[in-house]
Design a protein around this motif. Structure first.
Motif, PDB file in Angstrom:
ATOM      1  N   CYS A 171       0.890  -1.050   0.141  1.00 50.53           N
ATOM      2  CA  CYS A 171       0.016  -0.005  -0.029  1.00 50.53           C
ATOM      3  C   CYS A 171       0.783   1.174  -0.012  1.00 50.53           C
ATOM      4  CB  CYS A 171      -0.985  -0.105   1.206  1.00 50.53           C
ATOM      5  SG  CYS A 171      -1.968   1.459   1.054  1.00 50.53           S
ATOM      6  N   ARG A 172       0.919   1.948  -1.025  1.00 47.65           N
ATOM      7  CA  ARG A 172       1.845   2.846  -1.473  1.00 47.65           C
ATOM      8  C   ARG A 172       1.426   4.300  -0.370  1.00 47.65           C
ATOM      9  NH1 ARG A 172       5.223   1.971  -6.296  1.00 47.65           N
ATOM     10  NH2 ARG A 172       4.860  -0.362  -6.549  1.00 47.65           N
ATOM     11  N   ALA A 181      -4.097  -0.942  -1.417  1.00 48.32           N
ATOM     12  CA  ALA A 181      -3.097  -1.087  -2.567  1.00 48.32           C
ATOM     13  C   ALA A 181      -3.807  -1.310  -3.783  1.00 48.32           C
ATOM     14  CB  ALA A 181      -2.221  -2.214  -2.163  1.00 48.32           C
ATOM     15  N   THR A 182      -4.974  -1.990  -3.787  1.00 51.27           N
ATOM     16  CA  THR A 182      -5.525  -2.303  -5.183  1.00 51.27           C
ATOM     17  C   THR A 182      -6.465  -1.026  -5.684  1.00 51.27           C
ATOM     18  OG1 THR A 182      -7.864  -3.009  -4.105  1.00 51.27           O
ATOM     19  CG2 THR A 182      -6.416  -4.720  -4.322  1.00 51.27           C
ATOM     20  N   ASN A 212      -4.726   1.895  -5.524  1.00 56.02           N
ATOM     21  CA  ASN A 212      -3.742   2.431  -5.851  1.00 56.02           C
ATOM     22  C   ASN A 212      -3.860   4.086  -6.126  1.00 56.02           C
ATOM     23  OD1 ASN A 212      -1.251   2.328  -7.139  1.00 56.02           O
ATOM     24  ND2 ASN A 212      -1.748   2.350  -8.925  1.00 56.02           N
ATOM     25  N   HIS A 241       5.320   6.273  -7.261  1.00 54.88           N
ATOM     26  CA  HIS A 241       4.661   6.033  -8.421  1.00 54.88           C
ATOM     27  C   HIS A 241       5.299   5.141  -9.436  1.00 54.88           C
ATOM     28  CE1 HIS A 241       2.306  10.036  -8.471  1.00 54.88           C
ATOM     29  NE2 HIS A 241       2.865  10.005  -7.213  1.00 54.88           N
TER      30      HIS A 241
END
Length: 190
Positions: A72-73, A161-162, A164, A174
């Motif tokens: 999870c960015r 995370a999905t 995004n 990125h």
């Protein structure tokens, strides 16, 4: 994502959405499609963050290690001010790359990180020995709190995370197949 102006009025007031940045609103911008669910998530998050026995620093270390496994960015990019006030530094975050080799972490922090890591990667490996290790450092109440907090981070981090949602993040989040919370720019939330 639901624009703040289109948030359910009760949800908008609950989270003071008009006074928050898009990054601070995070996944709530998508959860706002289901206002009653979003309000429940806000309530759970508030309970996990305000009525605690565990330190901000410990929970932030666990959250960031879980975020790495979830990829999870957004979770990896942000730092909470309470954790920084409680001693979290970027040097300490960098120790999460190899937490079991770090001299920066206490035995209690390593045990909590291991538990969160297992919950995120191999939950069925959590056995009596893992709980016995936690009991050397934490009370039963603290272990329950840690488990609930980790479950929140694992579940919503994977969902995040999905989705995004990386638009507001530093450029390093990125790119690439694998991101890390250590080794670069981060954003401190207010």
């Amino acid at each position: 994502m639901v624009p703040v102006k289109d948030f359910d009025p009760e949800l908008r007031e609950l989270v003071a959405a008009d006074q928050r940045t898009p990054l601070e609103l995070g996944l709530l911008r998508v959860h706002a499609h289901r206002p009653s669910h979003a309000r429940a998530i806000v309530g759970l998050h508030a309970a996990l963050w305000t009525d605690r026995l565990l330190s901000d620093r410990l929970l932030e270390l666990v959250r960031l290690r879980i975020a790495f496994f979830n990829q999870c960015r957004t979770c990896m990019a942000v730092r909470y001010p309470g954790a920084i006030a409680d001693g979290l530094t970027e040097e300490l975050v960098c120790s999460l790359e190899k937490p079991y080799e770090s001299n920066e972490l206490s035995e209690a922090e390593r045990a909590a990180i291991r538990y969160g890591e297992l919950l995120a990667t191999d939950h069925l490996a959590i056995n009596d020995a893992v709980y016995d290790d936690l009991r050397q450092h934490f009370s039963e109440e603290q272990i329950v709190e840690l488990g609930s907090y980790c479950a929140f981070c694992v579940g919503f981090g994977r969902l995040g995370a999905t989705w995004n949602m990386i638009e507001e993040l530093p450029e390093r989040f990125h790119e690439g197949d694998v991101a890390t919370p250590w080794g670069g720019e981060a954003i401190t939330l207010t």
